[in-house]
Each structure stands twice: as structure tokens, then as C-alpha cells.
Design a protein around this motif. Structure first.
Motif, short mmCIF file in Angstrom:
data_model
loop_
_atom_site.label_atom_id
_atom_site.label_comp_id
_atom_site.label_asym_id
_atom_site.label_seq_id
_atom_site.Cartn_x
_atom_site.Cartn_y
_atom_site.Cartn_z
N GLN A 45 42.14 30.30 55.88
CA GLN A 45 42.43 30.96 57.15
C GLN A 45 42.02 32.43 57.05
O GLN A 45 42.27 33.08 56.04
N TRP A 46 41.40 32.91 58.14
CA TRP A 46 40.97 34.31 58.15
C TRP A 46 42.17 35.23 58.27
O TRP A 46 43.02 35.08 59.15
N GLN A 47 42.22 36.21 57.36
CA GLN A 47 43.33 37.15 57.35
C GLN A 47 42.87 38.58 57.59
O GLN A 47 43.30 39.24 58.52
N GLU A 48 41.96 39.04 56.71
CA GLU A 48 41.57 40.44 56.77
C GLU A 48 40.21 40.63 56.12
O GLU A 48 39.90 39.99 55.10
N PHE A 49 39.37 41.47 56.72
CA PHE A 49 38.05 41.73 56.16
C PHE A 49 38.17 42.54 54.87
O PHE A 49 38.92 43.52 54.80
N SER A 50 37.43 42.10 53.85
CA SER A 50 37.48 42.79 52.57
C SER A 50 36.20 42.49 51.79
O SER A 50 35.64 41.40 51.89
N THR A 51 35.77 43.46 51.01
CA THR A 51 34.60 43.27 50.13
C THR A 51 35.01 43.27 48.66
O THR A 51 34.17 43.44 47.78
N ASP A 52 36.30 43.07 48.39
CA ASP A 52 36.78 43.10 47.01
C ASP A 52 36.12 42.03 46.16
O ASP A 52 35.75 42.27 45.01
N ALA A 53 35.99 40.82 46.73
CA ALA A 53 35.40 39.72 45.95
C ALA A 53 33.93 39.99 45.63
O ALA A 53 33.43 39.61 44.57
N TRP A 54 33.23 40.65 46.55
CA TRP A 54 31.82 40.98 46.30
C TRP A 54 31.68 42.05 45.23
O TRP A 54 30.70 42.07 44.49
N ARG A 55 32.65 42.95 45.16
CA ARG A 55 32.58 44.00 44.14
C ARG A 55 32.94 43.47 42.76
O ARG A 55 32.56 44.07 41.75
N ASP A 56 33.66 42.35 42.70
CA ASP A 56 34.06 41.78 41.42
C ASP A 56 33.90 40.26 41.47
O ASP A 56 34.88 39.51 41.50
N PRO A 57 32.65 39.76 41.49
CA PRO A 57 32.44 38.31 41.60
C PRO A 57 32.93 37.52 40.39
O PRO A 57 33.17 36.33 40.49
N CYS A 58 33.08 38.18 39.24
CA CYS A 58 33.56 37.50 38.04
C CYS A 58 35.04 37.78 37.79
O CYS A 58 35.52 37.67 36.65
#
Length: 266
Positions: A45-58
Motif C-alpha cells: 500500500q502506498w504510504q509516503e514518497f521516499s528515495t531511501d531504498a534507492w540510496r541503499d539498495p543493499c
């Protein structure tokens, strides 16, 4: 009336675009949710826009390790299946020998056989041989089921080759090796490349055969399946989106190169 006429004229294009949109919809969903910040364990479910996962894919333990293992297995499986499949394709097209028809039929068996049957058969073979399940059993299994797809792709290309081109090279005093490297191989290269790309995609994506024969080895599809039981991390969407973008770029580059060659020939 004008709309009906326009619709009849473009019904094939509209159907094609709708089919393409249907096929790409899962990729769009994966891409969108790669920028999500879920509040629970599941990224559904969509909650909030974030780029955290892209900055730390591992950021998820074991994810990049399983991805690297899948890429390694896919590379070696593609290399082995392409080499063996190319030789088999040339042998089936260029030479007449006993049981040639039977071999042609056997080539299609892995493609027609359900994966679970092949997985169980390979597992039985490895256990009877006393082999330890792991990287090597997975690699052998992947080469075996990718082999048929490479043979079919290369065989179709070799069958369409004009033998007079090779005869012309021989008339110009080219030896067998030089004829193969300068004439035969470049003509067969598109079929070989298509078979290799198909083998890589099949090997990297495989789950059923890998799951039966992996032992304690964890590939990327197995990691995704295991994570889905506990809660899908956003990083999986990131990896999926990156893979999709790379595949699209490869297609665009190959198309551009092909169009450029056609313009140069014209």
C-alpha cells in the motif's frame, strides 16, 4: 460515423497498444512502489514518497549477495549453453547422421516438459550420483534447460543461411577456419546472440528448478520468494526497476545499432 471508420482503420494498433500497456503494468507498479516508504512489513500500500531504498539498495541482508550469485550463475550458464547449443545446432543442420530425427525431437523435450518434472528428475540424478547440492548442481541444471532454447534460436538462423556464401569464400582460397570466422560466424551471430540473451533471462529468472537443486544456496528469485513470506522490502522493487531499465536500454541500443547498419547498407 467518422469515429467508426477511424476505429476500424486503427483497431490493430489500438489492440497492440492495449496489450503492451497490460504487459508493462506490473513493471509500472514495481517502479512506483520502489519509491514508497511502507509503515509495516509489506510494501503493498502506498504510504509516503521516499528515495531511501534507492540510496541503499543493499540495505537488506543477503539481497545483493543473492543477486550477485544469480548473475554469476546466469553468466556461466549462458556461456556453457551458448557454446554447446551452437555446436549442436550446426551439427543438426549441416550433417546427416543416424538418430538425427530423434535428437531433434529430444531437443524440444525440456521446452515442453513442466519445470517441476525436470526439477525433480535432476534432483533424483544428483542424489543418485551423490552430488552435494549447491552452486554446481544449480549451474548444471541451468545449462541443461537453457540448452534447448539456444539450439532452437541458432538452428533457425543457420537454416536460413545461404551456403553459396561459404562456397564463394572457399573459391577465394579461404580455409575452413577462416571461412567459419569471416563468413559463417558473422551471419549466425544474431541467432547466437538471441539464444544467449534468452538463456541468460531464463537462468536468472528460474525458481522451480533452482529451488529443487540449490541446497543451501540462495539465488535472487529464491530470496524474493523467502522475503515475501516475512514482508517484502522496498529494495526488491529497486532491483526489479533497475533490471527493467537496463533491459529497455539494451533493446533501444540494439535497435539503434540495427537501424544504423541498415542506413549504412542502403
Amino acid at each position: 460515423m467518422a469515429f467508426v471508420t477511424w476505429f476500424k482503420r486503427n483497431v490493430v494498433v489500438i489492440a497492440g497498444l492495449l496489450t503492451l500497456a497490460y504487459l508493462l503494468l506490473p513493471n509500472v507498479v514495481v517502479t512506483v512502489f520502489s519509491f514508497n516508504r511502507p509503515k509495516g512489513r509489506f510494501n503493498y500500500q502506498w504510504q509516503e514518497f521516499s528515495t531511501d531504498a534507492w540510496r541503499d539498495p543493499c540495505g537488506v541482508s543477503g539481497l545483493c549477495e543473492s543477486l550477485g550469485l544469480s548473475l554469476q550463475i546466469a553468466f556461466w550458464a549462458t556461456l556453457g549453453a551458448t557454446l554447446l547449443g551452437t555446436m549442436i545446432a550446426f551439427a543438426l543442420v549441416r550433417y546427416r547422421f543416424r538418430a538425427r530425427g530423434a535428437v531433434n525431437s529430444l531437443i524440444f523435450l525440456p521446452m515442453a516438459m513442466p519445470e517441476v518434472v525436470m526439477a525433480a528428475s535432476l534432483l533424483t540424478l544428483f542424489l543418485n550420483m551423490g552430488a552435494e547440492l549447491g552452486f554446481w548442481t544449480v549451474l548444471i541444471a541451468h545449462i541443461m534447460f537453457c540448452l534447448s532454447f539456444v539450439v532452437v534460436a541458432v538452428k533457425a538462423r543457420v537454416m536460413s543461411m545461404d551456403p553459396r556464401l561459404e562456397q564463394a569464400a572457399q573459391d577465394l582460397y579461404a580455409g575452413p577456419v577462416q571461412t567459419f570466422l569471416r563468413v559463417t560466424l558473422p551471419i549466425a551471430a544474431p541467432g547466437i546472440a538471441a539464444g544467449a540473451l534468452l538463456a541468460f533471462a531464463l537462468s536468472f529468472d528460474d525458481f522451480i528448478i533452482t529451488n529443487f537443486n540449490a541446497g543451501s544456496t540462495v539465488t535472487f528469485p529464491m530470496f524474493v520468494w523467502g522475503s515475501a513470506q516475512r514482508g517484502t522490502p522496498v529494495q526488491i522493487n529497486v532491483i526489479g526497476t533497475a533490471m527493467f531499465v537496463v533491459a529497455v536500454l539494451l533493446v533501444l541500443v540494439s535497435t539503434a545499432v540495427g537501424n544504423r547498419r541498415k542506413r549504412q547498407k542502403a
